[in-house]
Design a protein around this motif. Structure first.
Motif, PDB file in Angstrom:
ATOM      1  N   GLY A  93      14.570  21.831  25.266  1.00 30.57           N
ATOM      2  CA  GLY A  93      13.890  21.682  23.866  1.00 30.57           C
ATOM      3  C   GLY A  93      14.637  20.864  22.858  1.00 30.57           C
ATOM      4  N   PRO A  94      13.973  20.124  22.241  1.00 28.42           N
ATOM      5  CA  PRO A  94      14.513  19.197  21.253  1.00 28.42           C
ATOM      6  C   PRO A  94      15.457  19.612  20.163  1.00 28.42           C
ATOM      7  CG  PRO A  94      12.337  19.581  20.653  1.00 28.42           C
ATOM      8  CD  PRO A  94      12.212  20.128  22.107  1.00 28.42           C
ATOM      9  N   ASP A  95      15.132  21.137  20.012  1.00 31.13           N
ATOM     10  CA  ASP A  95      16.190  21.706  19.162  1.00 31.13           C
ATOM     11  C   ASP A  95      17.167  22.707  19.414  1.00 31.13           C
ATOM     12  OD1 ASP A  95      14.517  20.936  16.808  1.00 31.13           O
ATOM     13  OD2 ASP A  95      12.954  22.474  17.573  1.00 31.13           O
ATOM     14  N   THR A  96      17.259  22.531  21.202  1.00 31.24           N
ATOM     15  CA  THR A  96      18.686  23.316  21.595  1.00 31.24           C
ATOM     16  C   THR A  96      19.679  22.280  21.987  1.00 31.24           C
ATOM     17  OG1 THR A  96      17.205  23.117  23.723  1.00 31.24           O
ATOM     18  CG2 THR A  96      16.877  25.069  22.575  1.00 31.24           C
ATOM     19  N   GLU A  97      20.454  21.874  21.260  1.00 32.28           N
ATOM     20  CA  GLU A  97      21.306  20.682  21.240  1.00 32.28           C
ATOM     21  C   GLU A  97      22.102  20.944  22.560  1.00 32.28           C
ATOM     22  OE1 GLU A  97      21.578  18.030  19.654  1.00 32.28           O
ATOM     23  OE2 GLU A  97      20.502  18.193  18.053  1.00 32.28           O
ATOM     24  N   CYS A  98      22.784  22.003  22.711  1.00 33.65           N
ATOM     25  CA  CYS A  98      23.422  22.268  24.092  1.00 33.65           C
ATOM     26  C   CYS A  98      22.863  21.820  25.359  1.00 33.65           C
ATOM     27  CB  CYS A  98      24.125  23.686  24.124  1.00 33.65           C
ATOM     28  SG  CYS A  98      25.175  24.088  25.503  1.00 33.65           S
ATOM     29  N   LEU A  99      21.397  22.362  25.465  1.00 29.33           N
ATOM     30  CA  LEU A  99      20.869  22.231  26.531  1.00 29.33           C
ATOM     31  C   LEU A  99      20.440  20.671  26.829  1.00 29.33           C
ATOM     32  CD1 LEU A  99      18.489  24.950  26.877  1.00 29.33           C
ATOM     33  CD2 LEU A  99      20.396  24.781  28.079  1.00 29.33           C
ATOM     34  N   VAL A 100      20.156  20.114  25.602  1.00 27.45           N
ATOM     35  CA  VAL A 100      19.668  18.634  25.428  1.00 27.45           C
ATOM     36  C   VAL A 100      21.004  17.776  26.148  1.00 27.45           C
ATOM     37  CG1 VAL A 100      19.216  16.757  24.202  1.00 27.45           C
ATOM     38  CG2 VAL A 100      17.939  18.711  23.988  1.00 27.45           C
ATOM     39  N   ASP A 101      22.249  18.186  25.827  1.00 28.36           N
ATOM     40  CA  ASP A 101      23.326  17.449  25.900  1.00 28.36           C
ATOM     41  C   ASP A 101      23.544  17.679  27.489  1.00 28.36           C
ATOM     42  OD1 ASP A 101      23.828  16.260  23.556  1.00 28.36           O
ATOM     43  OD2 ASP A 101      25.094  17.632  22.892  1.00 28.36           O
ATOM     44  N   ASP A 102      23.627  18.952  27.912  1.00 34.64           N
ATOM     45  CA  ASP A 102      23.661  19.558  29.422  1.00 34.64           C
ATOM     46  C   ASP A 102      22.583  18.522  30.469  1.00 34.64           C
ATOM     47  OD1 ASP A 102      25.707  21.180  28.556  1.00 34.64           O
ATOM     48  OD2 ASP A 102      24.340  22.882  29.020  1.00 34.64           O
ATOM     49  N   ALA A 103      21.505  18.187  29.683  1.00 37.32           N
ATOM     50  CA  ALA A 103      20.604  17.532  30.691  1.00 37.32           C
ATOM     51  C   ALA A 103      20.899  16.096  30.496  1.00 37.32           C
ATOM     52  CB  ALA A 103      19.134  17.748  29.846  1.00 37.32           C
TER      53      ALA A 103
ATOM     54  N   THR B 272      10.110  13.877  30.628  1.00 37.62           N
ATOM     55  CA  THR B 272      10.872  13.464  31.464  1.00 37.62           C
ATOM     56  C   THR B 272      11.916  14.355  31.717  1.00 37.62           C
ATOM     57  OG1 THR B 272      10.303  11.305  30.502  1.00 37.62           O
ATOM     58  CG2 THR B 272      12.461  11.215  31.480  1.00 37.62           C
ATOM     59  N   LEU B 273      12.717  14.763  30.552  1.00 38.47           N
ATOM     60  CA  LEU B 273      13.935  15.766  30.840  1.00 38.47           C
ATOM     61  C   LEU B 273      13.398  16.937  31.778  1.00 38.47           C
ATOM     62  CD1 LEU B 273      15.992  16.140  27.576  1.00 38.47           C
ATOM     63  CD2 LEU B 273      16.124  14.378  29.470  1.00 38.47           C
ATOM     64  N   ARG B 274      12.280  17.659  31.620  1.00 39.59           N
ATOM     65  CA  ARG B 274      12.030  18.659  32.601  1.00 39.59           C
ATOM     66  C   ARG B 274      11.836  18.061  34.101  1.00 39.59           C
ATOM     67  NH1 ARG B 274       7.547  20.834  28.095  1.00 39.59           N
ATOM     68  NH2 ARG B 274       8.937  22.190  26.999  1.00 39.59           N
ATOM     69  N   SER B 275      11.496  16.941  34.196  1.00 50.29           N
ATOM     70  CA  SER B 275      11.319  16.605  35.690  1.00 50.29           C
ATOM     71  C   SER B 275      12.737  16.191  36.257  1.00 50.29           C
ATOM     72  CB  SER B 275      10.612  15.036  35.567  1.00 50.29           C
ATOM     73  OG  SER B 275      11.417  14.016  35.356  1.00 50.29           O
ATOM     74  N   TYR B 276      13.625  15.914  35.337  1.00 48.58           N
ATOM     75  CA  TYR B 276      15.203  15.776  35.903  1.00 48.58           C
ATOM     76  C   TYR B 276      16.063  16.883  36.031  1.00 48.58           C
ATOM     77  CZ  TYR B 276      14.918  10.632  36.027  1.00 48.58           C
ATOM     78  OH  TYR B 276      14.582   9.069  36.158  1.00 48.58           O
ATOM     79  N   VAL B 277      15.977  17.698  35.461  1.00 48.76           N
ATOM     80  CA  VAL B 277      16.796  19.044  35.058  1.00 48.76           C
ATOM     81  C   VAL B 277      16.144  20.280  35.458  1.00 48.76           C
ATOM     82  CG1 VAL B 277      18.155  17.887  33.415  1.00 48.76           C
ATOM     83  CG2 VAL B 277      16.505  19.388  32.669  1.00 48.76           C
ATOM     84  N   PRO B 278      16.791  21.250  36.227  1.00 51.21           N
ATOM     85  CA  PRO B 278      16.473  22.408  36.664  1.00 51.21           C
ATOM     86  C   PRO B 278      15.999  23.669  35.854  1.00 51.21           C
ATOM     87  CG  PRO B 278      18.674  22.358  37.263  1.00 51.21           C
ATOM     88  CD  PRO B 278      18.236  21.064  36.513  1.00 51.21           C
ATOM     89  N   PHE B 279      16.390  23.609  34.310  1.00 48.43           N
ATOM     90  CA  PHE B 279      16.162  24.460  33.725  1.00 48.43           C
ATOM     91  C   PHE B 279      15.643  23.886  32.231  1.00 48.43           C
ATOM     92  CE2 PHE B 279      20.249  22.177  32.818  1.00 48.43           C
ATOM     93  CZ  PHE B 279      20.381  21.819  31.765  1.00 48.43           C
ATOM     94  N   GLY B 280      15.103  24.855  31.452  1.00 48.69           N
ATOM     95  CA  GLY B 280      14.239  24.619  30.151  1.00 48.69           C
ATOM     96  C   GLY B 280      15.144  23.721  29.214  1.00 48.69           C
TER      97      GLY B 280
END
Length: 240
Positions: free
Chosen positions: A106-116, A96-104
């Protein structure tokens, strides 16, 4: 009598949804479409599926119910707590996250998850509000449609907790239906009920989750003139 077309557990399988509507010859002006929840997670196109469901509801009078995955997405995006995060990624939230955001992501990358999460909060607030606002059941003269089931411990099924509408399983499947109407539900894959992804017909209950996001199929149940007809579209290869 107007046809009623019921579909459940689309889970981001947008191509299969569109194909199923085509195969079933769905006509918005003549048919009543009822979607039984779980539009996101596991499949590849959750964002586009929510767009499509919103279009079907707002422009064509479809009825869309809330599933547990839809509620979990809203809770995770707005709250982002550890428990919300764990369940979200455990049950197909990555897709679901990959369908909404234009970058990779992962569940262990807190910064990217919060950005998403922030991107979705900012750019797709309408999606979140739509999913949050969906009803838990639909009732007509013949059917009760829910995402998961009815808790047999409640004499009046409308008094059961909201969670039961989205999560109820085994006890509902095993217990007699005393509502006087046929309960149509998803959530539990039909393959778990009778070793086949085809629609499960039981005494007063019909399970329509074909497990499309698991590589099986998307089922459509049509009711008209006191009879049922099934339509099937296969997995991501769109075999019909």
């Amino acid at each position: 009598m107007k046809r009623k077309l019921m579909i459940s557990d689309i889970h981001g399988c947008l191509e299969q949804l569109n194909k199923l509507l085509e195969v079933a010859e769905y006509y918005p002006g003549e048919d009543q479409l009822i979607l039984l929840g779980d539009y996101v997670d596991r499949g590849p196109r959750s964002r586009e599926t929510v767009d499509r469901v919103m279009e079907l509801v707002h422009d064509h009078g479809a009825i869309a119910l809330k599933g547990n995955h839809d509620e979990r997405l809203v809770e995770f995006i707005w709250n982002g707590g550890l428990e919300d995060k764990s369940k979200f990624f455990q049950y197909g939230g990555m897709e679901t996250l990959r369908s909404y955001v234009p970058f990779g992501v992962g569940p262990d990358t807190e910064c990217l998850v919060d950005d998403a999460r922030m991107i979705i909060q900012r750019n797709y607030k309408e999606h979140l509000e739509f999913l949050q606002s969906l009803p838990l059941y639909y009732e007509d003269e013949k059917h009760i449609c829910v995402h998961a089931g009815l808790n047999p411990q409640f004499r009046d099924w409308k008094e059961q907790p909201p969670r039961d509408f989205m999560y109820m399983k085994g006890e509902f499947h095993r217990s007699p239906n005393k509502t006087g109407k046929t309960v149509v539900f998803g959530h539990t894959r039909a393959a778990e009920l009778h070793d086949s992804p085809d629609i499960w017909f039981s005494d007063g209950k019909i399970g329509i989750d074909g497990g499309c996001a698991y590589g099986m199929q998307l089922n459509g149940l049509v009711y008209q003139n006191d009879s049922y007809r099934s339509y099937v579209v296969g997995n991501f290869k769109q075999k019909t």
